[in-house]
Design an enzyme around this catalytic site. Structure first.
Site, short mmCIF file in Angstrom:
data_model
loop_
_atom_site.label_atom_id
_atom_site.label_comp_id
_atom_site.label_asym_id
_atom_site.label_seq_id
_atom_site.Cartn_x
_atom_site.Cartn_y
_atom_site.Cartn_z
N LYS A 148 0.84 -1.21 0.00
CA LYS A 148 0.00 0.00 0.00
C LYS A 148 0.88 1.26 0.00
CE LYS A 148 -3.09 -3.23 0.85
NZ LYS A 148 -3.89 -3.93 -0.13
C1 LIG Z 1 -4.69 -5.19 0.82
C2 LIG Z 1 -6.16 -5.25 0.89
C3 LIG Z 1 -6.81 -5.81 1.99
C4 LIG Z 1 -6.09 -6.52 3.10
O1 LIG Z 1 -5.18 -5.72 3.78
P1 LIG Z 1 -4.23 -6.39 4.89
O2 LIG Z 1 -3.70 -5.23 5.67
O3 LIG Z 1 -3.16 -7.12 4.15
O4 LIG Z 1 -5.06 -7.31 5.71
C5 LIG Z 1 -8.20 -5.77 2.02
N1 LIG Z 1 -8.90 -5.20 1.03
C6 LIG Z 1 -8.31 -4.67 -0.06
C7 LIG Z 1 -9.15 -4.04 -1.12
C8 LIG Z 1 -6.92 -4.70 -0.17
O5 LIG Z 1 -6.33 -4.18 -1.26
#
Ligand SMILES: *Cc1c(COP(=O)(O)O)cnc(C)c1O
Length: 379
Positions: A182
């Site tokens: 992210k």
């Molecule tokens: C990355 C992501 C998640 C999960 O995030 P984590 O912090 O890895 O649990 C959930 N929803 C979306 C749309 C994502 O891109």
């Protein structure tokens, strides 16, 4: 052009983040404490919300959001059919039923016309996803949803905006991720946002085993013989101060990161606009894209080769790509559990098969961007 090797993404961390971890390590306060509180305050301010609560991931954030909304067996929760799998999994953790809704091929986000058809008397929450950093059309969702609580999956959308408001302030509860993929990262980590005081109090307690007071409160001034009381079943979903110390540094750079990504997104838009077989991301004027990923859509009817062959060819040239994300209804677990066919959600199926994320991250150089464009044009 000379061959380069460009990964799909790299986190932008360095000495500043490393130095920030010194304080918790030297003080010995490692779990959720003053750094987590500071991180939460900065996050809440940036996203225009009253409360921000740090947790271990976006997945646990989404889980707690549903627990706080009292989602349980017999309830239905609506989830877009093109998203990371955990958006759906958290519904199952609560014993409730996932009801998928199709997505719009242009925005990759929830299709509000299909949403209308999926709402029943059992619908207890809707999880609009702000995929790749582009907010869902929340006003349209709200119009259809009425009083049904909205949980924003803003995992990709830190710093993103919609009609002048930040992601995380648009629904009942917002959830964010700090996974290294992210825009800003703490290794693993997540954040829950809300303007509702009661939900905030409940979520704060749920992430700490359901304790009536926080660890910090317990260690500062409480009677030594008093352990917290536990009135509800909770979890250990606490973020550590080690992670938060990195998060504070990262968050201060969030808008710089987004500005730079936006600049290169515009560069791609311009450089790729003449390629007839791909569509660059479409961003309405009401939206501030967070640019977690730059995802193009391949029109195989015009393309010289299939998307998958293209991805392999790009890999040989040193350019990493990925499908945007997946369509959970096409993954074995959900296909079998609910007896779903790929064509049940044709928009999600197409996004699954024709989307392609190309490299866009803050450590890329101009030469890297030029090379990606060169490789796509050579196809
Ligand atoms: C990355 C992501 C998640 C999960 O995030 P984590 O912090 O890895 O649990 C959930 N929803 C979306 C749309 C994502 O891109």
């Amino acid at each position: 052009m000379e061959k380069r090797n460009i990964p799909i993404s790299l986190p932008h961390t360095g000495e500043e983040e490393w130095l920030a971890t010194k304080e918790p390590i030297m003080s010995g306060w490692l779990t959720a404490g003053p750094k987590v509180r500071e991180f939460e305050e900065i996050f809440a301010k940036r996203h225009g919300v009253k409360h921000a609560m740090a947790v271990t991931s976006a997945t646990t954030a989404l889980h707690l959001a549903l627990v706080a909304l009292n989602i349980q067996s017999g309830d239905e929760v609506i989830v877009p059919a093109f998203t990371w799998i955990s958006t759906a999994n958290v519904v199952i953790y609560c014993g409730a039923k996932v009801v998928f809704v199709d997505v719009d091929r242009t925005t990759f986000n929830i299709d509000v016309n299909d949403l209308k058809k999926k709402i029943t008397s059992k619908t207890k929450a809707i999880i609009p996803v702000h995929l790749f950093g582009l907010c869902a059309d929340m006003d349209a969702v709200k119009k259809v949803a009425g009083n049904i609580p909205l949980v924003e999956d803003g995992a990709c959308a830190a710093g993103a905006g919609y009609k002048g408001n930040a992601a995380g302030s648009l629904g009942t509860i917002g959830c964010f991720s700090f996974h290294p993929r992210k825009s800003v990262t703490t290794g693993e980590g997540g954040m829950i946002t809300t303007n509702d005081d009661k939900l905030a109090e409940l979520i704060s307690s749920l992430r700490n085993h359901g304790a009536s007071i926080s660890e910090e409160q317990r260690h500062h001034g409480a009677k030594p013989y008093i352990l917290p009381d536990f009135n509800i079943l909770g979890y250990n979903y606490r973020m550590t101060d080690l992670q938060a110390s990195v998060g504070i540094v990262q968050l201060k750079k969030l808008d710089l990161f987004i500005d730079e990504r936006e600049k290169w997104a515009k560069f791609y838009d311009e450089a790729l606009k003449d390629i007839a077989w791909l569509r660059t991301p479409v961003v309405g004027s009401d939206y501030k894209h967070g640019w977690q990923s730059y995802v193009i859509y391949i029109d195989e009817s015009k393309a010289p080769i299939s998307r998958n062959d293209m991805m392999e060819k790009l890999q040989q040239m040193g350019v990493s790509t990925r499908p945007g994300t997946h369509a959970p209804h096409m993954l074995n677990y959900y296909a079998e559990k609910y007896n779903l066919k790929p064509d049940d959600f044709p928009g999600a199926k197409d996004c699954n098969n024709y989307s392609m994320s190309i490299p866009l991250f803050n450590k890329m150089t101009k030469e890297d961007y030029d090379y990606v464009v060169y490789c796509l044009k050579s196809i």
